[in-house]
Motif scaffolding. Structure first.
Motif, PDB file in Angstrom:
ATOM      1  N   ALA A  37      -0.060  72.880  94.920  1.00 29.47           N
ATOM      2  CA  ALA A  37      -0.775  71.746  95.511  1.00 29.47           C
ATOM      3  C   ALA A  37      -1.887  72.223  96.444  1.00 29.47           C
ATOM      4  O   ALA A  37      -2.963  71.624  96.505  1.00 29.47           O
ATOM      5  CB  ALA A  37       0.206  70.854  96.271  1.00 29.47           C
ATOM      6  N   GLN A  68      -3.721  63.047  86.836  1.00 26.31           N
ATOM      7  CA  GLN A  68      -3.480  63.870  88.022  1.00 26.31           C
ATOM      8  C   GLN A  68      -2.492  63.202  88.962  1.00 26.31           C
ATOM      9  O   GLN A  68      -1.526  63.837  89.425  1.00 26.31           O
ATOM     10  CB  GLN A  68      -4.800  64.125  88.746  1.00 26.31           C
ATOM     11  N   THR A  71       1.307  64.482  89.722  1.00 34.42           N
ATOM     12  CA  THR A  71       1.607  64.806  91.120  1.00 34.42           C
ATOM     13  C   THR A  71       2.836  64.041  91.593  1.00 34.42           C
ATOM     14  O   THR A  71       3.708  64.602  92.273  1.00 34.42           O
ATOM     15  CB  THR A  71       0.397  64.463  92.007  1.00 34.42           C
ATOM     16  N   ARG A 121       6.350  65.616  92.951  1.00 35.67           N
ATOM     17  CA  ARG A 121       6.744  65.365  94.337  1.00 35.67           C
ATOM     18  C   ARG A 121       7.984  64.479  94.468  1.00 35.67           C
ATOM     19  O   ARG A 121       8.808  64.688  95.359  1.00 35.67           O
ATOM     20  CB  ARG A 121       5.584  64.705  95.090  1.00 35.67           C
TER      21      ARG A 121
END
Length: 375
Positions: free
Chosen positions: A224, A291, A295, A299
């Motif tokens: 990240a 994206q 992500t 997460r």
């Protein structure tokens, strides 16, 4: 501000003007001295034609100028005495369109032709010749029409120049604001992101040198940090040099999926349909959707696999991202800022977005972006 609500189309205005001038010429010609029989029909037709020709004065100002001049010569030769109003209107239109020299040349030729025709009708009487020619085209009216056209042309030129200046000023201010934002972003974020990136890479390096297992969370932080650094660099470059640094789009999705694979996620990319060029806004939005979805998988979803599908359909770009995480059907997850941003992007393009848990487990993000008319 509804000034344009009752605006009359230019074509309608031109036809109204043409019909009005034609009626005026016919009325003036037939109310004054005029021949009878065949010459009367011919002269009336030329009077009407001279006026009706004005309907095309915006599209072909020089052609209309010549035609109205010939009509004036023709109805004078037929024996009609009427001021060449149609030619004066044509002079105004031609000069307004920028044909100043051509209009001057045609007008000089028309004045000469009118005097020759008047001389043929009244041989030997110079006063009658000049009077007959002036009845058809008065020099003062000709100068007035020319001056009016030139005045309007210059006024329109000044208005265009003022508009161009306003656009340049607005563009310059936008550039200055973009550079200010770039400086603030650089000062506020670059240092912190660099610290996160360096610290995570050092931690991963030390753990590997000791032979210890690197935690997945630490690898995710490392990835990240690298991605945030790249994104920030690209954003700053775009802000500093607008339109020279291409933003991320469809072509960058394969590399992005590979980067997420480096975090331990088994991510796959499938492209279906017939790939073709799509509007830049659609391409950027597709990249951001994938994206943000991946992500969120890394997460929040505790997923091990994720699949990305890009489907090129006629008039539509379909995107689907599925994972095998721990999302449940009930209750539905509360959308975060990332999902809200996704929805705003898709809605702005006139597309549709669905984000929901899957019945087989995990989460799905589905978007349909129209590729016709998006900018």
């Amino acid at each position: 501000m509804n000034k344009g609500r009752f605006a009359v189309p230019a074509g309608v205005t031109d036809w109204v003007t043409a019909l009005g001038v034609a009626a005026l010429l016919l009325s003036a010609g037939l109310s004054g001295p005029h021949p009878s029989g065949g010459p009367e029909l011919l002269g009336s037709a030329l009077l009407a034609a001279g006026g009706l020709t004005l309907a095309a004065r915006r599209r072909a100002p020089l052609v209309v100028l010549v035609v109205t001049g010939l009509c004036a010569v023709g109805y004078l030769r037929a024996g009609f005495e009427a001021l060449a109003v149609s030619y004066l209107v044509a002079v105004y239109g031609a000069v307004r369109a920028g044909h100043r020299v051509s209009t001057l040349a045609v007008s000089v030729g028309l004045l000469a032709a009118l005097h020759l025709v008047a001389l043929d009708l009244h041989a030997g009487s110079l006063r009658e010749v000049v009077a007959q020619a002036r009845n058809t085209l008065e020099l003062a009216w000709l100068v007035a029409a020319y001056a009016a056209g030139e005045a309007v042309r210059q006024a329109e030129h000044r208005a265009d120049e003022a508009e161009r200046t306003r656009e340049e000023t607005a563009r310059r201010r936008a550039d200055e604001e973009r550079l200010r934002i770039a400086r603030e972003l650089h000062d506020a974020l670059t240092h912190q992101i660099s610290v996160i990136k360096v610290q995570s890479e050092v931690a991963v390096h030390v753990a590997r040198r000791r032979g210890e297992r690197v935690p997945e969370a630490l690898l995710a932080i490392q990835g990240a940090g690298r991605e945030a650094s790249r994104e920030l660099r690209a954003t700053l470059e775009a802000l500093r040099d607008d339109d020279t640094t291409p933003p991320h789009g469809l072509g960058h999705i394969p590399d992005m999926v590979k980067r997420f694979q480096g975090t331990g996620l088994d991510a796959t990319l499938t492209i279906e349909g017939h790939p073709h060029d799509v509007p830049a806004a659609v391409s950027r939005t597709a990249y951001r959707i994938v994206q943000e979805s991946l992500t969120n998988v890394v997460r929040h979803a505790a997923a091990t696999t994720a699949s990305v599908l890009i489907d090129h359909r006629p008039g539509t770009l379909a995107i689907r991202v599925d994972d095998n995480g721990k999302a449940t059907l009930h209750p539905a997850p509360t959308p975060g800022l990332g999902l809200l941003g996704m929805r705003e992007r898709v809605t702005a393009l006139g597309g549709r977005l669905r984000t929901e848990p899957r019945s087989a487990g995990g989460f799905t993000v589905q978007a349909e972006l129209p590729t016709n008319g998006a900018s």
